[in-house]
Enzyme design. Sequence first.
Site, PDB file in Angstrom:
ATOM      1  N   SER A 183       0.793  -1.227   0.000  1.00  6.70           N
ATOM      2  CA  SER A 183       0.000   0.000   0.000  1.00  6.70           C
ATOM      3  C   SER A 183       0.823   1.274   0.000  1.00  6.70           C
ATOM      4  O   SER A 183       0.358   2.311  -0.457  1.00  6.70           O
ATOM      5  CB  SER A 183      -0.935   0.002   1.206  1.00  6.70           C
ATOM      6  N   HIS A 211      -5.439  -3.452  -2.363  1.00  5.23           N
ATOM      7  CA  HIS A 211      -5.098  -2.462  -3.385  1.00  5.23           C
ATOM      8  C   HIS A 211      -4.988  -3.084  -4.777  1.00  5.23           C
ATOM      9  O   HIS A 211      -4.554  -2.416  -5.712  1.00  5.23           O
ATOM     10  CB  HIS A 211      -3.784  -1.768  -3.008  1.00  5.23           C
ATOM     11  N   LYS A 242     -11.756   0.521  -1.087  1.00  8.11           N
ATOM     12  CA  LYS A 242     -10.918   0.994  -2.181  1.00  8.11           C
ATOM     13  C   LYS A 242     -11.764   0.993  -3.473  1.00  8.11           C
ATOM     14  O   LYS A 242     -12.583   1.875  -3.645  1.00  8.11           O
ATOM     15  CB  LYS A 242      -9.650   0.154  -2.301  1.00  8.11           C
TER      16      LYS A 242
END
Lengths: 515, 515
Positions: A183, A211, A242
């Site tokens: 990340s 991610h 996300k």
Amino acid sequence: MSDVFDKCSNWKDYRIAKATGLYPYFRVIEASHGATEVEIEGKRVIMVGSNNYLGLSSDPRVKEAAIKATEKFGTTCSGSRLLNGTLALHEELEGRLAKFLNRESAIVISTGFQTNLALASILGRHDIVFSDRANHASLVDGIRLSFATERKFRHNDMDHLEQLLSQADPGAGKIIITDGVFSMEGDVCNLPRIAELAKQYNARVMTDDAHAMGVLGDKGRGTSEYFGLEKETDLVMGTFSKSFASLGGVLAGPFDVINYIRHKSRSVIFSASMTPASIASALKALEIIEAEPQRRARLLDIAEKMHNGFRAMGFDTGVSVTPVVPVHIGDQVKCFRFWRALHEAGVFANPVIPPAVEAGHALIRTSFMATHTDAQLDRVLDTFETIGRKLGVIPETRPTVYEPVQIARPGTSVRSNKASDKWAAGSAGLLADKGGLTLDQLSRMSSREMAGKLFDAVEQLTWRAANLQAEDLRQLRAAPMKLWEKRGELPGLLLEKGANFFLRNGTDGNSAERT
Amino acid sequence: MSDVFDKCSNWKDYRIAKATGLYPYFRVIEASHGATEVEIEGKRVIMVGSNNYLGLSSDPRVKEAAIKATEKFGTTCSGSRLLNGTLALHEELEGRLAKFLNRESAIVISTGFQTNLALASILGRHDIVFSDRANHASLVDGIRLSFATERKFRHNDMDHLEQLLSQADPGAGKIIITDGVFSMEGDVCNLPRIAELAKQYNARVMTDDAHAMGVLGDKGRGTSEYFGLEKETDLVMGTFSKSFASLGGVLAGPFDVINYIRHKSRSVIFSASMTPASIASALKALEIIEAEPQRRARLLDIAEKMHNGFRAMGFDTGVSVTPVVPVHIGDQVKCFRFWRALHEAGVFANPVIPPAVEAGHALIRTSFMATHTDAQLDRVLDTFETIGRKLGVIPETRPTVYEPVQIARPGTSVRSNKASDKWAAGSAGLLADKGGLTLDQLSRMSSREMAGKLFDAVEQLTWRAANLQAEDLRQLRAAPMKLWEKRGELPGLLLEKGANFFLRNGTDGNSAERT
């Protein structure tokens, strides 16, 4: 006689950061304009500090789904999945995620953080977990809450992983756990090698694709799809905050394992379930992820544009191959000053300092959305260039050549860009070593040079003040005579912005603003 | 060579519970009718298994607030509070909660579970935590994630707490942590005595008011208001998935402590923030909690009606003084059968079995909402009476007298009702002791009596099957001859519903349904 709260009242970093104007956290967003721009202190700024990769949090279809679910089921489920908190919507999302991810089964959990904590239930006393040192905090805590043995390997260091595997009890249950996309630095795990080692040493494999899901792979299924290693990856985890425009997490894998977690994990059975609105948002986002691959393509194009844009100016974006674009600054105080200048110029990005990264390796983390316009992106690049030159992070002129970025596009299998020497070494920073005041060195400098260095030093010292102040004061008092003699020559700037503040804080720790 | 996943594929409880029709978890809610009734398998049932105490999850004003926030800010904040996930709404909720709770400061966190995990940051290596054994799982995990020493005291046992305090290092930092209202048995902590002991031993005090906030105290501020001990309680925690019609949690206390937690807690800084909809729901619910005390009064009236209603029929509701109304069953299998009968009769309640309660102390947990109608409540009581008589939990006729319940109304300071002998002892249950098949006893019974007992035993055995089966089969084979000789006399019921199933599962663990 001590008090549990002592550590809180003795903690000065916050007050000093506030007083120096270098406090970068908890910025209050007053309004959102399609997620790519937000209002802060009445001012509109470009958001490049969000993980809203596909820009779906403000998509009208996603909002509409959340609103309908709220109308139909209310604002909360008022209980755990196990007891009274399971809606048909939860099961629908789980079924569709399992299908999307090519897995027998999937469970959705109230937050991504708690999704990783849920792992604790399958990690028993006789199991060994091999975990990348750069893994997300929630994985670290999930492993800590289990009774398993943990073996951490150096970030993406496959030789170290192999060494740990070969040293482990061959009879023990084993699992290798790694972030898919890391990340902070934006590189991708070495899943091909991990899969080989897992086979060789009889270990299971899990990727945290927070991610990566919606970002990597031809269909957006994440790291294992990207490498063509879905069968070799036993468990896949993702978060909804996300790409999925929601709040929550998913864990997908074999039916028996997911079912066991469903019934045994404390972060599942003792926590209220995802709200109707959050479930419906994630469902709609999944539908869009499946139907609109062009968002993923645009996101990776943007990543390439930004990496290369920064690199062309002389910035270092390190090893990243993804829309996580870290801009290397080095010194921590300079990083905060960079952040403050960005903030003032209307760009919302995040400073990342130790311990989130190595000492001397502070960076500004930017991350992008498929919905950013080219005009917005150009403004971001221009702002970085102006500030970067002013603070001496980049040279006054653009470098003649730069190494273009490699992006983790489907079919490429690239994992990271070659780290520059600067990236690898970090910047030592004037006071990077604790206690190393280098006052001797200072005393050998010209007054002007010394003022500059000392200003940086004071700013950094005040930042670190809590535990170092008494020591620092003693050291200052014992500074070489030559330095002491020069003190009258120091420019007003130093006295005004640095030393006065420093001395005031040294004698009265409570005078700083408390807001 | 073992495998991390072995424990999952070897776990049989789930398959057996499904096959016996006694699986009570993850019931799918298809629709909600004002939260007090929901649809399951196309059938409308009364919900008495929710923690939606004030019935606000379906309040039109709360829904409207959630919808407006979604329209304005989208469906998620896409990041942590620390970085990009703080809206003005978060700060507004924190400010208003601090004011409501009479505290310097408050922080809101994405789930109640993570709110308790956030404690880890203030519990250092040299601190000692004194924790009630019946505290919520999230407190247990929060303490485990810290580096502090934990000392557990027996549930609400103040002598034991004092003993542990007096034995502890006088110089260590100390904090006593307790649930305000205990979630399973509905009693209230002994805060008056805890406050005295805290003063005497220089300890801090924290209450988890998940089930107390919005319920106890004249203004609904929870346990410390109820006892008039707000100054003596240093930290107060609450969750939004109960009275606040949302998902998330709050921790309130001194500015320095909350501010430290805000910056240092991993469950805060590494987790996405509460969604706009959830924040807005909690805000509107708080407004209603402050403006409409009649909801609290109605809720406590309902609690009194239900406790006394159950008691008048001969049920035992134990020590509870709150709208958490546990109905004592005793034996675990009987509890599941009671649950199933309730489910079929249109009442949604939850079975609570060991380890959530002591062995032999299984119960049906009911909990009520201010918005339940008297007609709904009467239907619930009637259904319990019918089933209770059928299963022999209560006598065929109502007892002549019963001990009326005491309710934790403002100004009363009652903490618990006197436990009956039955409650205290639990029911031993036919097979409560592991391995104690009591086959000798069985062989002394009449065939009919034995069939009944053996049926219960088989049901319970199949439930526990995973680890006990092989052992059980050996024991059966070694049963006294007298029992073995009677086997031909056993009614068809046993063979049909019990032994056949048992033997099938004994030889083929994988044949059970997998749904």
